[in-house]
Design a protein around this motif. Structure first.
Motif, PDB file in Angstrom:
ATOM      1  N   LEU A   1       0.827  -1.201   0.000  1.00 52.15           N
ATOM      2  CA  LEU A   1       0.000   0.000   0.000  1.00 52.15           C
ATOM      3  C   LEU A   1       0.865   1.257   0.000  1.00 52.15           C
ATOM      4  O   LEU A   1       0.570   2.236  -0.703  1.00 52.15           O
ATOM      5  CB  LEU A   1      -0.925  -0.002   1.222  1.00 52.15           C
ATOM      6  CG  LEU A   1      -2.006  -1.098   1.235  1.00 52.15           C
ATOM      7  CD1 LEU A   1      -2.711  -1.130   2.592  1.00 52.15           C
ATOM      8  CD2 LEU A   1      -3.016  -0.893   0.113  1.00 52.15           C
ATOM      9  N   TYR A   2       1.936   1.245   0.775  1.00 57.02           N
ATOM     10  CA  TYR A   2       2.856   2.382   0.816  1.00 57.02           C
ATOM     11  C   TYR A   2       3.449   2.617  -0.569  1.00 57.02           C
ATOM     12  O   TYR A   2       3.524   3.762  -1.044  1.00 57.02           O
ATOM     13  CB  TYR A   2       3.963   2.122   1.837  1.00 57.02           C
ATOM     14  CG  TYR A   2       4.920   3.277   2.025  1.00 57.02           C
ATOM     15  CD1 TYR A   2       4.762   4.166   3.088  1.00 57.02           C
ATOM     16  CD2 TYR A   2       5.991   3.486   1.154  1.00 57.02           C
ATOM     17  CE1 TYR A   2       5.644   5.226   3.272  1.00 57.02           C
ATOM     18  CE2 TYR A   2       6.873   4.541   1.320  1.00 57.02           C
ATOM     19  CZ  TYR A   2       6.697   5.409   2.382  1.00 57.02           C
ATOM     20  OH  TYR A   2       7.567   6.463   2.551  1.00 57.02           O
ATOM     21  N   ALA A   3       3.881   1.527  -1.229  1.00 58.42           N
ATOM     22  CA  ALA A   3       4.459   1.641  -2.571  1.00 58.42           C
ATOM     23  C   ALA A   3       3.440   2.208  -3.553  1.00 58.42           C
ATOM     24  O   ALA A   3       3.779   3.039  -4.402  1.00 58.42           O
ATOM     25  CB  ALA A   3       4.957   0.277  -3.043  1.00 58.42           C
ATOM     26  N   ALA A   4       2.181   1.763  -3.439  1.00 57.73           N
ATOM     27  CA  ALA A   4       1.134   2.255  -4.335  1.00 57.73           C
ATOM     28  C   ALA A   4       0.901   3.750  -4.126  1.00 57.73           C
ATOM     29  O   ALA A   4       0.651   4.491  -5.083  1.00 57.73           O
ATOM     30  CB  ALA A   4      -0.153   1.473  -4.100  1.00 57.73           C
ATOM     31  N   ARG A   5       0.998   4.198  -2.889  1.00 59.59           N
ATOM     32  CA  ARG A   5       0.770   5.617  -2.587  1.00 59.59           C
ATOM     33  C   ARG A   5       1.834   6.503  -3.226  1.00 59.59           C
ATOM     34  O   ARG A   5       1.582   7.677  -3.519  1.00 59.59           O
ATOM     35  CB  ARG A   5       0.770   5.836  -1.075  1.00 59.59           C
ATOM     36  CG  ARG A   5      -0.440   5.241  -0.357  1.00 59.59           C
ATOM     37  CD  ARG A   5      -0.293   5.376   1.146  1.00 59.59           C
ATOM     38  NE  ARG A   5      -0.164   6.771   1.545  1.00 59.59           N
ATOM     39  CZ  ARG A   5       0.258   7.158   2.750  1.00 59.59           C
ATOM     40  NH1 ARG A   5       0.617   6.256   3.650  1.00 59.59           N
ATOM     41  NH2 ARG A   5       0.330   8.444   3.043  1.00 59.59           N
ATOM     42  N   GLN A   6       3.029   5.948  -3.453  1.00 59.42           N
ATOM     43  CA  GLN A   6       4.107   6.747  -4.037  1.00 59.42           C
ATOM     44  C   GLN A   6       3.907   6.986  -5.523  1.00 59.42           C
ATOM     45  O   GLN A   6       4.567   7.848  -6.105  1.00 59.42           O
ATOM     46  CB  GLN A   6       5.469   6.058  -3.806  1.00 59.42           C
ATOM     47  CG  GLN A   6       5.747   5.604  -2.389  1.00 59.42           C
ATOM     48  CD  GLN A   6       5.433   6.643  -1.334  1.00 59.42           C
ATOM     49  OE1 GLN A   6       5.957   7.755  -1.382  1.00 59.42           O
ATOM     50  NE2 GLN A   6       4.566   6.298  -0.388  1.00 59.42           N
ATOM     51  N   LEU A   7       2.983   6.272  -6.177  1.00 58.39           N
ATOM     52  CA  LEU A   7       2.872   6.335  -7.642  1.00 58.39           C
ATOM     53  C   LEU A   7       2.270   7.620  -8.214  1.00 58.39           C
ATOM     54  O   LEU A   7       2.722   8.015  -9.320  1.00 58.39           O
ATOM     55  CB  LEU A   7       2.127   5.091  -8.150  1.00 58.39           C
ATOM     56  CG  LEU A   7       2.908   3.772  -7.977  1.00 58.39           C
ATOM     57  CD1 LEU A   7       2.111   2.601  -8.440  1.00 58.39           C
ATOM     58  CD2 LEU A   7       4.245   3.848  -8.695  1.00 58.39           C
ATOM     59  N   PRO A   8       1.257   8.270  -7.704  1.00 57.63           N
ATOM     60  CA  PRO A   8       0.461   7.907  -6.532  1.00 57.63           C
ATOM     61  C   PRO A   8      -0.852   7.242  -6.937  1.00 57.63           C
ATOM     62  O   PRO A   8      -1.491   7.626  -7.916  1.00 57.63           O
ATOM     63  CB  PRO A   8       0.179   9.273  -5.908  1.00 57.63           C
ATOM     64  CG  PRO A   8       0.072  10.200  -7.103  1.00 57.63           C
ATOM     65  CD  PRO A   8       0.981   9.639  -8.169  1.00 57.63           C
ATOM     66  N   LEU A   9      -1.241   6.235  -6.160  1.00 54.73           N
ATOM     67  CA  LEU A   9      -2.534   5.581  -6.312  1.00 54.73           C
ATOM     68  C   LEU A   9      -3.302   5.726  -5.007  1.00 54.73           C
ATOM     69  O   LEU A   9      -2.700   5.849  -3.943  1.00 54.73           O
ATOM     70  CB  LEU A   9      -2.358   4.090  -6.634  1.00 54.73           C
ATOM     71  CG  LEU A   9      -1.632   3.730  -7.937  1.00 54.73           C
ATOM     72  CD1 LEU A   9      -1.389   2.228  -7.989  1.00 54.73           C
ATOM     73  CD2 LEU A   9      -2.418   4.190  -9.152  1.00 54.73           C
ATOM     74  N   THR A  10      -4.611   5.677  -5.086  1.00 51.27           N
ATOM     75  CA  THR A  10      -5.412   5.685  -3.863  1.00 51.27           C
ATOM     76  C   THR A  10      -5.463   4.269  -3.312  1.00 51.27           C
ATOM     77  O   THR A  10      -5.485   3.285  -4.062  1.00 51.27           O
ATOM     78  CB  THR A  10      -6.834   6.202  -4.126  1.00 51.27           C
ATOM     79  OG1 THR A  10      -7.467   5.388  -5.131  1.00 51.27           O
ATOM     80  CG2 THR A  10      -6.807   7.645  -4.583  1.00 51.27           C
ATOM     81  N   THR A  11      -5.476   4.149  -1.993  1.00 54.65           N
ATOM     82  CA  THR A  11      -5.336   2.844  -1.360  1.00 54.65           C
ATOM     83  C   THR A  11      -6.304   2.671  -0.196  1.00 54.65           C
ATOM     84  O   THR A  11      -6.768   3.643   0.402  1.00 54.65           O
ATOM     85  CB  THR A  11      -3.904   2.658  -0.811  1.00 54.65           C
ATOM     86  OG1 THR A  11      -3.625   3.705   0.129  1.00 54.65           O
ATOM     87  CG2 THR A  11      -2.868   2.687  -1.925  1.00 54.65           C
ATOM     88  N   LEU A  12      -6.551   1.396   0.106  1.00 49.85           N
ATOM     89  CA  LEU A  12      -7.360   1.045   1.278  1.00 49.85           C
ATOM     90  C   LEU A  12      -6.889  -0.309   1.790  1.00 49.85           C
ATOM     91  O   LEU A  12      -6.766  -1.262   1.013  1.00 49.85           O
ATOM     92  CB  LEU A  12      -8.847   0.973   0.912  1.00 49.85           C
ATOM     93  CG  LEU A  12      -9.815   0.569   2.029  1.00 49.85           C
ATOM     94  CD1 LEU A  12      -9.797   1.595   3.162  1.00 49.85           C
ATOM     95  CD2 LEU A  12     -11.235   0.415   1.482  1.00 49.85           C
ATOM     96  N   GLY A  13      -6.615  -0.383   3.082  1.00 49.61           N
ATOM     97  CA  GLY A  13      -6.238  -1.650   3.702  1.00 49.61           C
ATOM     98  C   GLY A  13      -7.297  -2.067   4.702  1.00 49.61           C
ATOM     99  O   GLY A  13      -7.712  -1.262   5.543  1.00 49.61           O
ATOM    100  N   LEU A  14      -7.751  -3.317   4.600  1.00 52.53           N
ATOM    101  CA  LEU A  14      -8.815  -3.816   5.465  1.00 52.53           C
ATOM    102  C   LEU A  14      -8.373  -5.083   6.173  1.00 52.53           C
ATOM    103  O   LEU A  14      -7.701  -5.935   5.582  1.00 52.53           O
ATOM    104  CB  LEU A  14     -10.077  -4.113   4.646  1.00 52.53           C
ATOM    105  CG  LEU A  14     -10.667  -2.958   3.838  1.00 52.53           C
ATOM    106  CD1 LEU A  14     -11.833  -3.456   2.994  1.00 52.53           C
ATOM    107  CD2 LEU A  14     -11.107  -1.820   4.748  1.00 52.53           C
ATOM    108  N   LYS A  15      -8.739  -5.206   7.437  1.00 54.76           N
ATOM    109  CA  LYS A  15      -8.531  -6.440   8.202  1.00 54.76           C
ATOM    110  C   LYS A  15      -9.854  -6.694   8.916  1.00 54.76           C
ATOM    111  O   LYS A  15     -10.044  -6.279  10.062  1.00 54.76           O
ATOM    112  CB  LYS A  15      -7.397  -6.296   9.197  1.00 54.76           C
ATOM    113  CG  LYS A  15      -7.179  -7.580   9.999  1.00 54.76           C
ATOM    114  CD  LYS A  15      -5.740  -7.844  10.231  1.00 54.76           C
ATOM    115  CE  LYS A  15      -5.552  -9.136  11.039  1.00 54.76           C
ATOM    116  NZ  LYS A  15      -4.735 -10.084  10.326  1.00 54.76           N
ATOM    117  N   PRO A  16     -10.789  -7.364   8.253  1.00 55.89           N
ATOM    118  CA  PRO A  16     -12.151  -7.447   8.796  1.00 55.89           C
ATOM    119  C   PRO A  16     -12.241  -8.092  10.169  1.00 55.89           C
ATOM    120  O   PRO A  16     -13.072  -7.694  10.980  1.00 55.89           O
ATOM    121  CB  PRO A  16     -12.905  -8.253   7.729  1.00 55.89           C
ATOM    122  CG  PRO A  16     -11.847  -8.921   6.910  1.00 55.89           C
ATOM    123  CD  PRO A  16     -10.663  -8.027   6.950  1.00 55.89           C
TER     124      PRO A  16
END
Length: 235
Positions: free
Chosen positions: A23-38
């Motif tokens: 997710l951190y790497a994706a943010r540098q591109l930049p891309l929008t991100t979401l991390g879930l741990k239900p």
């Protein structure tokens, strides 16, 4: 919007570090991100309620801030198998209600890249008759496998990959995570194991994270590459 389910070869295989680093790497591109741990056990009591460190790590790498309950709707205090923690808390978790919650979250929070982290390994029980693997199966999600690099990892990785394939899901990629500091990246046998995994797992290697003291997403992301995910999906 691209969504992946992140699983591991075992408990403490390094899923959260790998997912947070992606997710951190994706943010540098930049891309929008979401991390879930239900679902998360092993949560701490805070003034705001139960908080799980893995979920907090994923929340921190999510662009466009989301509330904690969105990231981790089912949090339990004891550090035991989630189905046992839920039972002790008097709750019943089913595939249908978790899928419903995740579907609503994804609809309300579209991102370029969303990672949904499971708990433990592929066949960890969700309740007395359903496993965590039923979640990505119900949602038809491609899977990213985090291989905890230690003695026995070849067997664990191959069995997990076979189970994912037998469940009819695509293995989008895998990440090696050195969880045993004795499993030195400088040893010839280490590189032999990595090559064996690359030959055995029919999916691209997204990177290998060495054993890092006080590792965090910013430190670990440099060992990973999103190129295979970018090539296969329209991120």
């Amino acid at each position: 919007m691209t969504v992946y389910f992140v699983t591991g070869t075992d408990t403490d295989a390094g899923k959260t570090l790998a997912a947070s680093a992606l997710l951190y790497a994706a943010r540098q591109l930049p891309l929008t991100t979401l991390g879930l741990k239900p679902i998360a056990s092993g949560s701490s009591i805070t003034p705001e309620g139960l908080r799980n460190s893995d979920a907090l790590s994923l929340q921190a790498q999510s662009t466009l801030p989301v509330c904690y309950a969105t990231v981790n709707p089912w949090a339990f205090s004891p550090a035991i198998a989630p189905h046992l923690a839920a039972s002790e808390a008097g709750q019943h978790i089913s595939v249908s209600n978790v899928v419903a919650a995740l579907t609503a979250t994804l609809a309300e929070n579209p991102r370029d890249l969303t990672l949904i982290e499971g708990a433990g390994g592929w066949r960890v029980p969700l309740n007395t008759c359903e496993d965590f693997s039923a979640l990505p199966h119900a949602m038809k999600l491609p899977v990213i496998l985090v291989v905890g690099l230690k003695l026995g990892c070849l067997n664990h990785a191959r069995l997990t990959a076979e189970a994912i394939s037998n469940d009819g899901l695509a293995l989008a990629g895998w990440i090696g995570s050195v969880v045993d500091p004795a499993f030195s990246t400088e040893q010839a046998r280490f590189h032999a194991n990595i090559e064996r995994l690359k030959n055995a797992l029919v999916a691209p290697c997204l990177g290998v994270i060495p054993h890092l003291a006080d590792a965090d997403a910013a430190q670990a992301h440099g060992y990973l590459s999103l190129s295979a995910l970018l090539d296969d999906h329209s991120l």
